[in-house]
Motif scaffolding. Structure first.
Motif, PDB file in Angstrom:
ATOM      1  N   MET A   1      -5.228  55.885 -19.436  1.00 42.67           N
ATOM      2  CA  MET A   1      -4.079  56.623 -18.981  1.00 42.67           C
ATOM      3  C   MET A   1      -3.367  55.867 -17.859  1.00 42.67           C
ATOM      4  O   MET A   1      -2.161  55.940 -17.746  1.00 42.67           O
ATOM      5  CB  MET A   1      -4.471  58.018 -18.522  1.00 42.67           C
ATOM      6  N   ARG A   2      -4.129  55.160 -17.032  1.00 42.98           N
ATOM      7  CA  ARG A   2      -3.498  54.422 -15.934  1.00 42.98           C
ATOM      8  C   ARG A   2      -2.477  53.422 -16.451  1.00 42.98           C
ATOM      9  O   ARG A   2      -1.374  53.310 -15.915  1.00 42.98           O
ATOM     10  CB  ARG A   2      -4.549  53.695 -15.099  1.00 42.98           C
ATOM     11  N   ALA A   3      -2.843  52.683 -17.485  1.00 44.79           N
ATOM     12  CA  ALA A   3      -1.932  51.677 -18.030  1.00 44.79           C
ATOM     13  C   ALA A   3      -0.668  52.336 -18.578  1.00 44.79           C
ATOM     14  O   ALA A   3       0.436  51.831 -18.364  1.00 44.79           O
ATOM     15  CB  ALA A   3      -2.637  50.864 -19.115  1.00 44.79           C
ATOM     16  N   LYS A   4      -0.811  53.450 -19.271  1.00 48.83           N
ATOM     17  CA  LYS A   4       0.364  54.155 -19.811  1.00 48.83           C
ATOM     18  C   LYS A   4       1.266  54.632 -18.677  1.00 48.83           C
ATOM     19  O   LYS A   4       2.484  54.548 -18.775  1.00 48.83           O
ATOM     20  CB  LYS A   4      -0.070  55.359 -20.659  1.00 48.83           C
ATOM     21  N   TRP A   5       0.679  55.134 -17.602  1.00 47.60           N
ATOM     22  CA  TRP A   5       1.485  55.609 -16.480  1.00 47.60           C
ATOM     23  C   TRP A   5       2.223  54.443 -15.836  1.00 47.60           C
ATOM     24  O   TRP A   5       3.401  54.540 -15.540  1.00 47.60           O
ATOM     25  CB  TRP A   5       0.613  56.331 -15.457  1.00 47.60           C
ATOM     26  N   VAL A   7       3.196  51.675 -17.185  1.00 46.11           N
ATOM     27  CA  VAL A   7       4.301  51.276 -18.057  1.00 46.11           C
ATOM     28  C   VAL A   7       5.445  52.269 -17.937  1.00 46.11           C
ATOM     29  O   VAL A   7       6.610  51.886 -17.848  1.00 46.11           O
ATOM     30  CB  VAL A   7       3.816  51.165 -19.522  1.00 46.11           C
ATOM     31  N   SER A   8       5.127  53.578 -17.892  1.00 48.59           N
ATOM     32  CA  SER A   8       6.179  54.601 -17.853  1.00 48.59           C
ATOM     33  C   SER A   8       6.999  54.558 -16.567  1.00 48.59           C
ATOM     34  O   SER A   8       8.142  54.999 -16.555  1.00 48.59           O
ATOM     35  CB  SER A   8       5.583  55.995 -18.052  1.00 48.59           C
ATOM     36  N   SER A  12       4.579  47.683 -15.414  1.00 49.22           N
ATOM     37  CA  SER A  12       3.655  47.172 -16.435  1.00 49.22           C
ATOM     38  C   SER A  12       2.997  45.856 -16.045  1.00 49.22           C
ATOM     39  O   SER A  12       1.990  45.465 -16.635  1.00 49.22           O
ATOM     40  CB  SER A  12       4.381  47.010 -17.770  1.00 49.22           C
ATOM     41  N   LEU A  64       4.129  61.275 -16.748  1.00 47.92           N
ATOM     42  CA  LEU A  64       3.774  60.600 -17.993  1.00 47.92           C
ATOM     43  C   LEU A  64       3.956  61.598 -19.124  1.00 47.92           C
ATOM     44  O   LEU A  64       3.261  62.609 -19.183  1.00 47.92           O
ATOM     45  CB  LEU A  64       2.310  60.122 -17.942  1.00 47.92           C
ATOM     46  N   THR A  66       3.541  63.412 -22.549  1.00 47.75           N
ATOM     47  CA  THR A  66       2.414  63.509 -23.473  1.00 47.75           C
ATOM     48  C   THR A  66       2.838  64.275 -24.713  1.00 47.75           C
ATOM     49  O   THR A  66       3.869  64.942 -24.733  1.00 47.75           O
ATOM     50  CB  THR A  66       1.221  64.244 -22.845  1.00 47.75           C
TER      51      THR A  66
END
Length: 101
Positions: A1-5, A7-8, A12, A64, A66
């Motif tokens: 989830m950290r990586a997705k956040w 990027v958002s 990134s 983020l 979902t």
């Protein structure tokens, strides 16, 4: 989830490394309140702790997105007063959180 956040929010280039991973949100919340690091939460789970000053939302306008959802399904027959009250409460909470229904 950290990586997705990351990027958002346009970060990134930062690669999350190491750290603890909690499978239980109560344990994660407790660790964050005790100052053991940062955590990503659904706002509904920490609004009270933020209001009390136990936690801080450093980026309150960054969320983020979902695909998670809850569905409220009823039969077409008349509902009990208790069921009607529950449905009104769920709609009010969802509306207050910005989640919508």
């Amino acid at each position: 989830m950290r990586a997705k956040w990351l990027v958002s929010v346009g970060a990134s280039q930062i690669l999350p490394q190491g750290g603890h991973v909690f499978r239980d949100t109560a344990m994660l919340r407790h660790a964050a309140i005790q100052g053991h690091g940062i955590a990503l939460f659904a706002m509904e789970l920490v609004t009270d702790a933020i209001a009390a000053g136990d936690l801080v939302a450093p980026f309150p306008n960054m969320f983020l997105p979902t695909n998670n959802a809850y569905y409220l399904i009823t039969r077409s027959r008349r509902l009990s007063a208790a069921a009607g009250s529950f449905i009104r409460w769920v709609k009010a909470v969802a509306g207050a959180s910005g989640a919508g229904l």
